[in-house]
Design a protein around this motif. Structure first.
Motif, PDB file in Angstrom:
ATOM      1  N   VAL A  86       1.010  -1.224  -0.177  1.00  0.00           N
ATOM      2  CA  VAL A  86       0.029  -0.064  -0.233  1.00  0.00           C
ATOM      3  C   VAL A  86       0.678   1.381  -0.133  1.00  0.00           C
ATOM      4  O   VAL A  86       0.688   2.402  -0.782  1.00  0.00           O
ATOM      5  N   THR A  87       1.973   1.329   0.760  1.00  0.00           N
ATOM      6  CA  THR A  87       2.752   2.405   0.873  1.00  0.00           C
ATOM      7  C   THR A  87       3.488   2.629  -0.580  1.00  0.00           C
ATOM      8  O   THR A  87       3.587   3.823  -1.052  1.00  0.00           O
ATOM      9  N   ALA A  88       3.609   1.477  -1.257  1.00  0.00           N
ATOM     10  CA  ALA A  88       4.087   1.742  -2.959  1.00  0.00           C
ATOM     11  C   ALA A  88       3.142   2.153  -3.906  1.00  0.00           C
ATOM     12  O   ALA A  88       3.766   2.205  -4.911  1.00  0.00           O
ATOM     13  N   THR A  89       1.871   1.910  -3.275  1.00  0.00           N
ATOM     14  CA  THR A  89       0.712   2.413  -4.286  1.00  0.00           C
ATOM     15  C   THR A  89       0.505   4.027  -4.473  1.00  0.00           C
ATOM     16  O   THR A  89       0.410   4.765  -3.590  1.00  0.00           O
ATOM     17  N   PRO A  90       0.899   4.581  -5.783  1.00  0.00           N
ATOM     18  CA  PRO A  90       1.043   5.972  -5.796  1.00  0.00           C
ATOM     19  C   PRO A  90      -0.336   6.534  -5.743  1.00  0.00           C
ATOM     20  O   PRO A  90      -1.414   6.259  -6.097  1.00  0.00           O
ATOM     21  N   GLY A  91      -0.220   7.934  -5.295  1.00  0.00           N
ATOM     22  CA  GLY A  91      -1.233   8.874  -5.531  1.00  0.00           C
ATOM     23  C   GLY A  91      -2.347   8.761  -4.703  1.00  0.00           C
ATOM     24  O   GLY A  91      -3.756   9.238  -5.032  1.00  0.00           O
ATOM     25  N   VAL A  92      -2.124   8.045  -3.408  1.00  0.00           N
ATOM     26  CA  VAL A  92      -3.367   7.745  -2.468  1.00  0.00           C
ATOM     27  C   VAL A  92      -2.987   8.239  -1.251  1.00  0.00           C
ATOM     28  O   VAL A  92      -1.848   8.120  -0.971  1.00  0.00           O
ATOM     29  N   ARG A  93      -3.967   8.574  -0.439  1.00  0.00           N
ATOM     30  CA  ARG A  93      -3.678   8.707   1.121  1.00  0.00           C
ATOM     31  C   ARG A  93      -3.763   7.343   1.668  1.00  0.00           C
ATOM     32  O   ARG A  93      -4.250   6.414   1.047  1.00  0.00           O
ATOM     33  N   ARG A  94      -3.192   7.070   2.971  1.00  0.00           N
ATOM     34  CA  ARG A  94      -3.099   5.669   3.579  1.00  0.00           C
ATOM     35  C   ARG A  94      -3.235   5.829   4.958  1.00  0.00           C
ATOM     36  O   ARG A  94      -2.915   6.733   5.770  1.00  0.00           O
ATOM     37  N   ARG A  95      -4.303   4.869   5.559  1.00  0.00           N
ATOM     38  CA  ARG A  95      -4.855   4.965   6.708  1.00  0.00           C
ATOM     39  C   ARG A  95      -4.487   3.578   7.338  1.00  0.00           C
ATOM     40  O   ARG A  95      -5.399   2.806   6.881  1.00  0.00           O
ATOM     41  N   LEU A  96      -4.424   3.100   8.328  1.00  0.00           N
ATOM     42  CA  LEU A  96      -4.461   1.663   9.005  1.00  0.00           C
ATOM     43  C   LEU A  96      -5.429   1.963  10.066  1.00  0.00           C
ATOM     44  O   LEU A  96      -5.685   2.896  10.937  1.00  0.00           O
ATOM     45  N   VAL A  97      -6.646   1.151  10.015  1.00  0.00           N
ATOM     46  CA  VAL A  97      -7.718   1.021  10.860  1.00  0.00           C
ATOM     47  C   VAL A  97      -7.471  -0.508  11.625  1.00  0.00           C
ATOM     48  O   VAL A  97      -7.475  -1.449  10.982  1.00  0.00           O
ATOM     49  N   VAL A  98      -7.217  -0.267  12.901  1.00  0.00           N
ATOM     50  CA  VAL A  98      -6.610  -1.449  13.443  1.00  0.00           C
ATOM     51  C   VAL A  98      -7.065  -1.677  14.891  1.00  0.00           C
ATOM     52  O   VAL A  98      -7.713  -0.588  15.559  1.00  0.00           O
ATOM     53  N   GLU A  99      -7.083  -3.066  15.167  1.00  0.00           N
ATOM     54  CA  GLU A  99      -7.471  -3.542  16.384  1.00  0.00           C
ATOM     55  C   GLU A  99      -6.317  -3.535  17.061  1.00  0.00           C
ATOM     56  O   GLU A  99      -5.504  -4.680  16.897  1.00  0.00           O
ATOM     57  N   GLY A 100      -6.093  -2.920  18.389  1.00  0.00           N
ATOM     58  CA  GLY A 100      -4.738  -3.188  19.225  1.00  0.00           C
ATOM     59  C   GLY A 100      -3.797  -2.038  19.065  1.00  0.00           C
ATOM     60  O   GLY A 100      -4.356  -1.110  18.348  1.00  0.00           O
ATOM     61  N   ASP A 101      -2.532  -2.301  19.424  1.00  0.00           N
ATOM     62  CA  ASP A 101      -1.465  -1.041  19.527  1.00  0.00           C
ATOM     63  C   ASP A 101      -0.527  -1.171  18.437  1.00  0.00           C
ATOM     64  O   ASP A 101       0.305  -0.392  18.271  1.00  0.00           O
ATOM     65  N   PRO A 129       1.401  -0.097  15.628  1.00  0.00           N
ATOM     66  CA  PRO A 129       1.713   1.218  14.912  1.00  0.00           C
ATOM     67  C   PRO A 129       1.402   1.507  13.368  1.00  0.00           C
ATOM     68  O   PRO A 129       1.545   0.569  12.772  1.00  0.00           O
ATOM     69  N   ALA A 130       1.039   2.800  12.988  1.00  0.00           N
ATOM     70  CA  ALA A 130       0.962   3.080  11.375  1.00  0.00           C
ATOM     71  C   ALA A 130       2.477   3.312  10.910  1.00  0.00           C
ATOM     72  O   ALA A 130       3.142   3.832  11.610  1.00  0.00           O
ATOM     73  N   PRO A 131       2.780   2.904   9.622  1.00  0.00           N
ATOM     74  CA  PRO A 131       3.832   3.362   8.892  1.00  0.00           C
ATOM     75  C   PRO A 131       3.965   4.825   9.099  1.00  0.00           C
ATOM     76  O   PRO A 131       3.090   5.466   9.107  1.00  0.00           O
ATOM     77  N   PRO A 132       5.524   5.154   8.793  1.00  0.00           N
ATOM     78  CA  PRO A 132       5.404   6.632   8.698  1.00  0.00           C
ATOM     79  C   PRO A 132       4.642   7.358   7.716  1.00  0.00           C
ATOM     80  O   PRO A 132       4.650   6.634   6.446  1.00  0.00           O
ATOM     81  N   GLY A 133       4.107   8.339   7.741  1.00  0.00           N
ATOM     82  CA  GLY A 133       3.266   8.845   6.511  1.00  0.00           C
ATOM     83  C   GLY A 133       1.695   8.608   6.649  1.00  0.00           C
ATOM     84  O   GLY A 133       1.166   8.820   5.599  1.00  0.00           O
ATOM     85  N   TRP A 134       1.506   7.465   7.353  1.00  0.00           N
ATOM     86  CA  TRP A 134       0.162   6.956   7.409  1.00  0.00           C
ATOM     87  C   TRP A 134      -0.777   7.554   8.447  1.00  0.00           C
ATOM     88  O   TRP A 134       0.071   8.049   9.433  1.00  0.00           O
ATOM     89  N   GLY A 135      -1.993   7.637   8.244  1.00  0.00           N
ATOM     90  CA  GLY A 135      -2.900   7.985   9.332  1.00  0.00           C
ATOM     91  C   GLY A 135      -3.295   6.531  10.046  1.00  0.00           C
ATOM     92  O   GLY A 135      -2.846   5.560   9.839  1.00  0.00           O
ATOM     93  N   ARG A 136      -3.883   6.824  11.311  1.00  0.00           N
ATOM     94  CA  ARG A 136      -4.141   5.632  12.180  1.00  0.00           C
ATOM     95  C   ARG A 136      -5.505   5.782  12.837  1.00  0.00           C
ATOM     96  O   ARG A 136      -5.602   6.940  13.559  1.00  0.00           O
ATOM     97  N   THR A 137      -6.331   4.911  12.626  1.00  0.00           N
ATOM     98  CA  THR A 137      -7.800   4.965  13.345  1.00  0.00           C
ATOM     99  C   THR A 137      -7.886   3.576  13.934  1.00  0.00           C
ATOM    100  O   THR A 137      -7.611   2.360  13.682  1.00  0.00           O
ATOM    101  N   ALA A 138      -8.556   3.771  15.431  1.00  0.00           N
ATOM    102  CA  ALA A 138      -8.804   2.548  16.192  1.00  0.00           C
ATOM    103  C   ALA A 138      -9.998   1.888  15.579  1.00  0.00           C
ATOM    104  O   ALA A 138     -11.059   2.537  15.088  1.00  0.00           O
ATOM    105  N   GLN A 139     -10.372   0.598  15.521  1.00  0.00           N
ATOM    106  CA  GLN A 139     -11.446  -0.169  15.096  1.00  0.00           C
ATOM    107  C   GLN A 139     -12.273   0.016  16.069  1.00  0.00           C
ATOM    108  O   GLN A 139     -12.105   0.094  17.368  1.00  0.00           O
ATOM    109  N   ARG A 140     -13.738   0.229  15.771  1.00  0.00           N
ATOM    110  CA  ARG A 140     -14.948   0.078  16.624  1.00  0.00           C
ATOM    111  C   ARG A 140     -15.919  -0.747  16.469  1.00  0.00           C
ATOM    112  O   ARG A 140     -16.123  -1.307  15.036  1.00  0.00           O
ATOM    113  N   GLY A 141     -16.563  -1.383  17.122  1.00  0.00           N
ATOM    114  CA  GLY A 141     -17.834  -2.224  16.889  1.00  0.00           C
ATOM    115  C   GLY A 141     -17.391  -3.750  17.487  1.00  0.00           C
ATOM    116  O   GLY A 141     -16.493  -4.068  17.902  1.00  0.00           O
ATOM    117  N   THR A 142     -18.419  -4.308  17.476  1.00  0.00           N
ATOM    118  CA  THR A 142     -18.310  -5.915  18.164  1.00  0.00           C
ATOM    119  C   THR A 142     -18.239  -6.791  17.001  1.00  0.00           C
ATOM    120  O   THR A 142     -17.474  -7.745  16.873  1.00  0.00           O
TER     121      THR A 142
END
Length: 215
Positions: free
Chosen positions: A45-60, A62-75
């Motif tokens: 995903v980091t190598a994919t050109p022309g996009v923003r990048r975000r990790l939507v993660v359960e747990g701790d 970390p996101a790669p440098p230059g990425w956004g990070r969002t915690a997962q929600r829901g059951t």
């Protein structure tokens, strides 16, 4: 229209990821496989050109440098997916979401999927998985992510149900190539064979799973 790539992932903790690899793997070995799959996915995903990048993660994890990070929600997984689209939504920006179970995916395939979202003939792109689920879902308007909130996930007809609810909203859905995702030992071997020579996932399969032997 610009786009962002979302990676939905679990922190690779033994006993909580890739449990269907056990046996033949131990929980620790399964977590190593998961960590390698996630690492390959993030690199692609980091190598994919022309996009923003975000990790939507359960747990701790970390996101790669230059990425956004969002915690997962829901059951349920459906809830976590729907919240993932909603919590990362940017006005006028399409979202393409993938998981961490297709480490063979290429930057070229992801870039082509993003291009389809720029096509006025498609409101969504859907990549079905060989087991009946799906590996990628892109939405020109991420608000439509709510459509999959109550779709049963991890079933043989998840992909078909997802396609049906999107079309029920009047969305024009373009289909991406089908991929095999990693759930079982047989999947791990098959997908490793499709990965590039420098794949961490393929190396993990060779060094962690091979000594265990087939079930």
């Amino acid at each position: 229209m610009s786009a962002q790539l979302l990676v939905l992932a679990k922190t690779p903790v033994p006993g909580r990821v890739k449990t269907r690899l056990c046996p033949p793997c131990t929980p620790e070995q399964a977590a190593e496989i998961a960590a390698a799959a996630l690492a390959d996915t993030l690199t692609t995903v980091t190598a994919t050109p022309g996009v923003r990048r975000r990790l939507v993660v359960e747990g701790d994890h970390p996101a790669p440098p230059g990425w956004g990070r969002t915690a997962q929600r829901g059951t349920t997984l459906g809830q976590r997916l729907a919240h993932g689209y909603a919590d990362t939504r940017i006005a006028g920006v399409a979202s393409l979401l993938i998981g961490m179970d297709t480490p063979q995916v290429s930057a070229g395939l992801l870039a082509a999927a993003v291009e389809r979202l720029d096509d006025d003939a498609a409101d969504a792109v859907l990549g079905l998985a060989e087991d009946g689920g799906w590996w990628a879902l892109g939405l020109r308007d991420p608000a439509h992510g709510q459509a999959i909130r109550d779709v049963p996930m991890s079933t043989p007809d998840t992909g078909a149900r997802t396609l049906a609810v999107l079309r029920a909203r009047g969305l024009r859905v373009a289909q991406l190539p089908a991929l095999r995702d990693v759930d079982t030992w047989a999947d791990a071997q098959a997908v490793a064979a499709l990965c590039t020579a420098d794949s961490r996932f393929a190396l993990a399969v060779a060094t962690v799973l091979s000594p265990v032997g087939a079930p």
